[in-house]
Scaffold this motif. Structure first.
Motif, PDB file in Angstrom:
ATOM      1  N   THR A  12       1.191  -1.321  -0.043  1.00  0.00           N
ATOM      2  CA  THR A  12       0.245   0.184   0.374  1.00  0.00           C
ATOM      3  C   THR A  12       1.163   1.797  -0.360  1.00  0.00           C
ATOM      4  OG1 THR A  12      -0.158  -0.125   2.621  1.00  0.00           O
ATOM      5  CG2 THR A  12      -1.567  -1.509   1.449  1.00  0.00           C
ATOM      6  N   ASP A  37       2.403   4.579  -1.182  1.00  0.00           N
ATOM      7  CA  ASP A  37       2.532   5.527  -1.880  1.00  0.00           C
ATOM      8  C   ASP A  37       1.803   4.437  -3.095  1.00  0.00           C
ATOM      9  OD1 ASP A  37       4.364   7.569  -0.608  1.00  0.00           O
ATOM     10  OD2 ASP A  37       5.863   6.939  -1.342  1.00  0.00           O
ATOM     11  N   ILE A  38       0.619   4.029  -2.843  1.00  0.00           N
ATOM     12  CA  ILE A  38       0.018   3.400  -4.107  1.00  0.00           C
ATOM     13  C   ILE A  38      -0.763   4.444  -4.699  1.00  0.00           C
ATOM     14  CG2 ILE A  38      -1.566   1.369  -5.299  1.00  0.00           C
ATOM     15  CD1 ILE A  38       1.190   0.950  -5.261  1.00  0.00           C
ATOM     16  N   PRO A  39      -0.849   4.641  -5.769  1.00  0.00           N
ATOM     17  CA  PRO A  39      -2.397   5.879  -5.772  1.00  0.00           C
ATOM     18  C   PRO A  39      -3.588   5.212  -5.934  1.00  0.00           C
ATOM     19  CG  PRO A  39      -1.728   5.326  -7.894  1.00  0.00           C
ATOM     20  CD  PRO A  39      -0.618   4.962  -6.437  1.00  0.00           C
ATOM     21  N   SER A  40      -4.898   5.994  -5.451  1.00  0.00           N
ATOM     22  CA  SER A  40      -6.039   5.768  -5.526  1.00  0.00           C
ATOM     23  C   SER A  40      -5.813   5.237  -6.703  1.00  0.00           C
ATOM     24  CB  SER A  40      -6.931   7.164  -5.095  1.00  0.00           C
ATOM     25  OG  SER A  40      -6.738   7.971  -6.101  1.00  0.00           O
ATOM     26  N   PRO A  59       1.970   7.840 -12.451  1.00  0.00           N
ATOM     27  CA  PRO A  59       0.331   7.362 -12.478  1.00  0.00           C
ATOM     28  C   PRO A  59      -0.473   8.062 -13.808  1.00  0.00           C
ATOM     29  CG  PRO A  59       1.651   9.446 -11.242  1.00  0.00           C
ATOM     30  CD  PRO A  59       2.473   8.264 -11.776  1.00  0.00           C
ATOM     31  N   GLN A  66      -3.957   5.160 -15.069  1.00  0.00           N
ATOM     32  CA  GLN A  66      -4.925   5.754 -15.515  1.00  0.00           C
ATOM     33  C   GLN A  66      -5.375   5.471 -16.939  1.00  0.00           C
ATOM     34  OE1 GLN A  66      -3.837  10.102 -14.872  1.00  0.00           O
ATOM     35  NE2 GLN A  66      -4.198  10.276 -13.258  1.00  0.00           N
TER      36      GLN A  66
END
Length: 394
Positions: A58, A60-63, A130, A134
């Motif tokens: 978990t 620094d794992i982005p949303s 990121p 995305q």
């Protein structure tokens, strides 16, 4: 006489405090103790790319994403069994199976504990992480063998780096609840650029069942004898030289660490080679590199058995796989003129290679998150996933 004794006791106390402080700093800056996650099983399965264990990750794992760290089997440069770890990140939106970006990291060290995962820096200098998530792409980033789990790190050892990367892709496909597409593009920077190019070279032999679509290497270490010779007298060259010597001495029977180093700098070189190039450890290594003065090498790095092994690890030209090399024109570590020479020779040998220089960018600014290279990298990768034709040498 009494005053002299007081002065002597004061001097001893100050000297003792300084020695203790230096010893404490030296110890404090060594790689951290092993994490039980990386403890090898009693016996390794014979097949390379076997997933041994995984657990959610978990930090620094982005949303919009979920991640696992994994431990898996691989092979070293000689084909012997080895142990490696990696981070696997996948989107939580979009449609599975997800196309894959394999990331090969830049220099972080050459001993266990110095991999990006144990350092807590898995996304350091990743130019477009990121944006990749995305876009609906999964991300598989190897630490390399011997960088988290016990073993010998393949620092600038092409076959070892490539096999760590390819076997991470194999193991990631065994993570429960994760669906990855066959389509894969490899990204790498610096040492990782070298690893990325070698991954393209070794792929047809080691893991032909994988579907690699392209290799993107930012400021890759390519012409190793020339690069190492050109920076040998610089502090950064002393640190990198120590890493390469350690890895090569541990990998190749004909490379001797002591014989390749000057007596005056030998202890410092050994100590630098045992530290990570991150945070507190990097500060001590920089100090040691300044103390070493001049080159750590006893002779020219390009000479003898060591030089021969460096030449052996120059990435061969990729003739059957699209590749793109990006370079900052102000890079003082991986030198632009050396890179141009490598590209010209690779193109003359028939490589399917595009080369692009970025004005005003140095070794690290080239891969900044909001830079031109990050934008171009996303577009180039999307084109590979879409099956668009790649540009050749120009």
């Amino acid at each position: 006489m009494r005053r002299q004794r007081r002065w002597f006791r004061w001097l001893l106390a100050v000297s003792g405090a300084v020695i203790l402080a230096l010893a404490g700093t030296w110890w404090w800056s060594m790689p951290s103790a092993g994490d039980p996650f990386y403890t090898p099983p009693a016996q390794l399965p014979p097949a390379a790319g076997t997933l041994l264990r995984s657990e959610p990750y978990t930090h620094d794992i982005p949303s919009g994403a979920r991640a696992w760290r994994i431990l898996y089997t691989t092979r070293d440069a000689h084909g012997a069994p080895a142990l490696a770890s990696a981070l696997v990140v996948a989107p939580t939106v979009g449609q599975a199976p997800y196309p894959v970006v394999a990331w090969t990291h830049g220099t972080t060290g050459a001993v266990p504990g110095c991999g990006p995962l144990p350092l807590g820096l898995p996304f350091a200098n990743v130019p477009a992480f990121p944006q990749a998530i995305q876009a609906g792409w999964a991300f598989v980033a190897t630490d390399d063998a011997g960088m988290a789990a016990p073993g010998v790190a393949p620092y600038l050892v092409g076959l070892g780096e490539a096999r760590s990367t390819l076997d991470a892709l194999r193991a990631a496909r065994q993570v429960r609840g994760l669906a990855l597409a066959d389509a894969t593009v490899v990204w790498g920077h610096s040492q990782g650029g070298h690893a990325a190019l070698w991954t393209g070279v070794e792929w047809p032999r080691h893991a032909p069942e994988l579907r690699l679509l392209g290799i993107a290497a930012a400021a890759p270490a390519t012409d190793l004898p020339v690069l190492l010779s050109r920076i040998a007298d610089e502090p950064v060259g002393r640190i990198m030289g120590a890493f390469v010597l350690r890895a090569y001495a541990d990998t190749y029977h004909d490379v001797d660490f002591a014989a390749e180093t000057r007596a005056a700098s030998r202890w410092l070189a050994r100590d630098m080679s045992a530290r990570c190039l991150a945070g507190k450890q990097a500060l001590v290594s920089v100090g040691e590199a300044m103390l070493a003065g001049g080159s750590i090498f006893a002779g020219a790095p390009a000479d003898g058995a060591f030089g021969a092994r460096l030449r052996e690890n120059i990435p061969p030209p990729l003739t059957d796989l699209p590749a793109w090399i990006a370079q900052g024109d102000r890079d003082t570590l991986v030198l632009p003129d050396v890179q141009r020479g490598y590209v010209q020779r690779a193109c003359a040998a028939g490589a399917t290679l595009e080369y692009r220089e970025y004005p005003g960018e140095d070794h690290l600014s080239l891969v900044k998150a909001d830079g031109a290279y990050a934008r171009d990298l996303l577009a180039w990768t999307q084109a590979r996933f879409a099956g668009a034709p790649a540009r050749g040498c120009r």
